[in-house]
Design a protein around this motif. Sequence first.
Motif, PDB file in Angstrom:
ATOM      1  N   ARG A 125      71.200  48.844 -71.830  1.00 51.58           N
ATOM      2  CA  ARG A 125      70.882  47.928 -70.732  1.00 51.58           C
ATOM      3  C   ARG A 125      69.485  48.144 -70.157  1.00 51.58           C
ATOM      4  O   ARG A 125      68.945  47.248 -69.525  1.00 51.58           O
ATOM      5  CB  ARG A 125      71.930  48.068 -69.617  1.00 51.58           C
ATOM      6  N   THR A 126      68.889  49.333 -70.336  1.00 48.90           N
ATOM      7  CA  THR A 126      67.585  49.610 -69.715  1.00 48.90           C
ATOM      8  C   THR A 126      66.444  49.730 -70.712  1.00 48.90           C
ATOM      9  O   THR A 126      65.306  49.942 -70.296  1.00 48.90           O
ATOM     10  CB  THR A 126      67.648  50.907 -68.882  1.00 48.90           C
ATOM     11  N   ARG A 127      66.693  49.618 -71.987  1.00 48.66           N
ATOM     12  CA  ARG A 127      65.654  49.888 -72.982  1.00 48.66           C
ATOM     13  C   ARG A 127      64.464  48.939 -72.905  1.00 48.66           C
ATOM     14  O   ARG A 127      63.355  49.309 -73.278  1.00 48.66           O
ATOM     15  CB  ARG A 127      66.249  49.924 -74.383  1.00 48.66           C
ATOM     16  N   HIS A 128      64.636  47.697 -72.442  1.00 49.05           N
ATOM     17  CA  HIS A 128      63.536  46.746 -72.327  1.00 49.05           C
ATOM     18  C   HIS A 128      63.273  46.378 -70.878  1.00 49.05           C
ATOM     19  O   HIS A 128      62.857  45.273 -70.572  1.00 49.05           O
ATOM     20  CB  HIS A 128      63.847  45.471 -73.123  1.00 49.05           C
ATOM     21  N   GLY A 129      63.517  47.310 -69.985  1.00 46.99           N
ATOM     22  CA  GLY A 129      63.441  47.004 -68.559  1.00 46.99           C
ATOM     23  C   GLY A 129      64.818  46.538 -68.112  1.00 46.99           C
ATOM     24  O   GLY A 129      65.646  46.118 -68.923  1.00 46.99           O
ATOM     25  N   TRP A 130      65.085  46.616 -66.852  1.00 44.71           N
ATOM     26  CA  TRP A 130      66.427  46.323 -66.382  1.00 44.71           C
ATOM     27  C   TRP A 130      66.381  45.422 -65.172  1.00 44.71           C
ATOM     28  O   TRP A 130      65.688  45.677 -64.201  1.00 44.71           O
ATOM     29  CB  TRP A 130      67.145  47.622 -66.063  1.00 44.71           C
ATOM     30  N   VAL A 131      67.128  44.339 -65.276  1.00 51.37           N
ATOM     31  CA  VAL A 131      67.345  43.428 -64.161  1.00 51.37           C
ATOM     32  C   VAL A 131      68.849  43.314 -63.998  1.00 51.37           C
ATOM     33  O   VAL A 131      69.567  43.065 -64.965  1.00 51.37           O
ATOM     34  CB  VAL A 131      66.715  42.039 -64.449  1.00 51.37           C
ATOM     35  N   PHE A 132      69.327  43.503 -62.778  1.00 49.92           N
ATOM     36  CA  PHE A 132      70.770  43.472 -62.545  1.00 49.92           C
ATOM     37  C   PHE A 132      71.339  42.106 -62.882  1.00 49.92           C
ATOM     38  O   PHE A 132      70.807  41.072 -62.484  1.00 49.92           O
ATOM     39  CB  PHE A 132      71.085  43.823 -61.093  1.00 49.92           C
ATOM     40  N   PRO A 134      75.454  40.074 -63.595  1.00 52.03           N
ATOM     41  CA  PRO A 134      76.904  40.270 -63.374  1.00 52.03           C
ATOM     42  C   PRO A 134      77.553  41.162 -64.433  1.00 52.03           C
ATOM     43  O   PRO A 134      78.502  41.887 -64.135  1.00 52.03           O
ATOM     44  CB  PRO A 134      77.465  38.848 -63.422  1.00 52.03           C
ATOM     45  N   LEU A 135      77.032  41.138 -65.647  1.00 57.14           N
ATOM     46  CA  LEU A 135      77.544  42.005 -66.706  1.00 57.14           C
ATOM     47  C   LEU A 135      77.484  43.477 -66.292  1.00 57.14           C
ATOM     48  O   LEU A 135      78.371  44.263 -66.623  1.00 57.14           O
ATOM     49  CB  LEU A 135      76.749  41.785 -68.000  1.00 57.14           C
ATOM     50  N   ASP A 136      76.459  43.845 -65.546  1.00 60.15           N
ATOM     51  CA  ASP A 136      76.294  45.236 -65.126  1.00 60.15           C
ATOM     52  C   ASP A 136      77.396  45.686 -64.171  1.00 60.15           C
ATOM     53  O   ASP A 136      77.798  46.855 -64.192  1.00 60.15           O
ATOM     54  CB  ASP A 136      74.913  45.438 -64.486  1.00 60.15           C
ATOM     55  N   LEU A 137      77.910  44.773 -63.375  1.00 63.50           N
ATOM     56  CA  LEU A 137      79.028  45.110 -62.496  1.00 63.50           C
ATOM     57  C   LEU A 137      80.277  45.397 -63.327  1.00 63.50           C
ATOM     58  O   LEU A 137      80.974  46.386 -63.090  1.00 63.50           O
ATOM     59  CB  LEU A 137      79.291  43.978 -61.501  1.00 63.50           C
ATOM     60  N   ALA A 138      80.537  44.556 -64.318  1.00 69.27           N
ATOM     61  CA  ALA A 138      81.688  44.782 -65.202  1.00 69.27           C
ATOM     62  C   ALA A 138      81.529  46.084 -65.973  1.00 69.27           C
ATOM     63  O   ALA A 138      82.493  46.844 -66.127  1.00 69.27           O
ATOM     64  CB  ALA A 138      81.844  43.606 -66.161  1.00 69.27           C
ATOM     65  N   LEU A 139      80.312  46.363 -66.434  1.00 68.19           N
ATOM     66  CA  LEU A 139      80.076  47.608 -67.168  1.00 68.19           C
ATOM     67  C   LEU A 139      80.253  48.830 -66.274  1.00 68.19           C
ATOM     68  O   LEU A 139      80.769  49.859 -66.715  1.00 68.19           O
ATOM     69  CB  LEU A 139      78.683  47.597 -67.802  1.00 68.19           C
ATOM     70  N   ALA A 140      79.844  48.715 -65.012  1.00 72.62           N
ATOM     71  CA  ALA A 140      80.038  49.835 -64.070  1.00 72.62           C
ATOM     72  C   ALA A 140      81.527  50.138 -63.909  1.00 72.62           C
ATOM     73  O   ALA A 140      81.934  51.302 -63.866  1.00 72.62           O
ATOM     74  CB  ALA A 140      79.414  49.507 -62.723  1.00 72.62           C
ATOM     75  N   LEU A 141      82.348  49.089 -63.870  1.00 70.30           N
ATOM     76  CA  LEU A 141      83.795  49.281 -63.759  1.00 70.30           C
ATOM     77  C   LEU A 141      84.370  49.936 -65.009  1.00 70.30           C
ATOM     78  O   LEU A 141      85.309  50.724 -64.930  1.00 70.30           O
ATOM     79  CB  LEU A 141      84.488  47.950 -63.512  1.00 70.30           C
ATOM     80  N   LEU A 142      83.824  49.615 -66.172  1.00 68.27           N
ATOM     81  CA  LEU A 142      84.316  50.200 -67.418  1.00 68.27           C
ATOM     82  C   LEU A 142      83.783  51.613 -67.658  1.00 68.27           C
ATOM     83  O   LEU A 142      84.441  52.416 -68.304  1.00 68.27           O
ATOM     84  CB  LEU A 142      83.937  49.308 -68.601  1.00 68.27           C
ATOM     85  N   LEU A 143      82.591  51.901 -67.151  1.00 66.96           N
ATOM     86  CA  LEU A 143      81.985  53.212 -67.382  1.00 66.96           C
ATOM     87  C   LEU A 143      82.475  54.287 -66.417  1.00 66.96           C
ATOM     88  O   LEU A 143      82.454  55.470 -66.749  1.00 66.96           O
ATOM     89  CB  LEU A 143      80.460  53.117 -67.312  1.00 66.96           C
TER      90      LEU A 143
END
Length: 189
Positions: A125-132, A134-143
């Motif tokens: 998610r951060t390899r090319h720069g990171w912009v928040f 909605p997918l990141d919220l779902a990933l936070a719940l899974l991680l």
Amino acid sequence: MALQGCVSWLPAAACGGAEMLLYLVPSAALALLLWIGSGAHPFFFLFTTVGTLSHELAHFSVGLLTNAEPVGLSVLPRRIKRPGKGHNWELGSVTFANLRWYNAAPAALAPLLVLGIPVLVAWWRTRHGWVFEPLDLALALLLAPQLLSFWPSPVDWRLAARSWPWIPVLLVAGLAMYFQAELLELVKG
């Protein structure tokens, strides 16, 4: 891409992973809340199921690879009696038929590999720069459950101790590889 200004107060090598660590902060905070919640009520175990499954599958798959012969896998929470301390919850377990000195540590400490999941997702998610998004919220719940489940249990550490003779051997071999040039100079005179 490192965070702006990071290199002004940290070495450049440390700044490379700063965005990845920042990306994992919400997951770590959620993991802390899940840990606190699961201590208060068993309902919160539902949120840790993905992590428990990862933890037990790590034991099972490394057990297969190292000939520990896994014969049982459970991810159903159950209450267990702790000697002199009441009851506790066991979230999952794997049983082995051939746990020996050479495969005990790899099979028992396999959940440490689970930490690779959040690290790989953060890198992706951060390899090319990171912009928040909605997918990141779902990933936070899974991680979050992965961050709770990567650490081996006390039983896992006791089982890993069966492989203790290999720890000094691997340490010496690792040091010999690291200092190979110096050792060759020493031997050559």
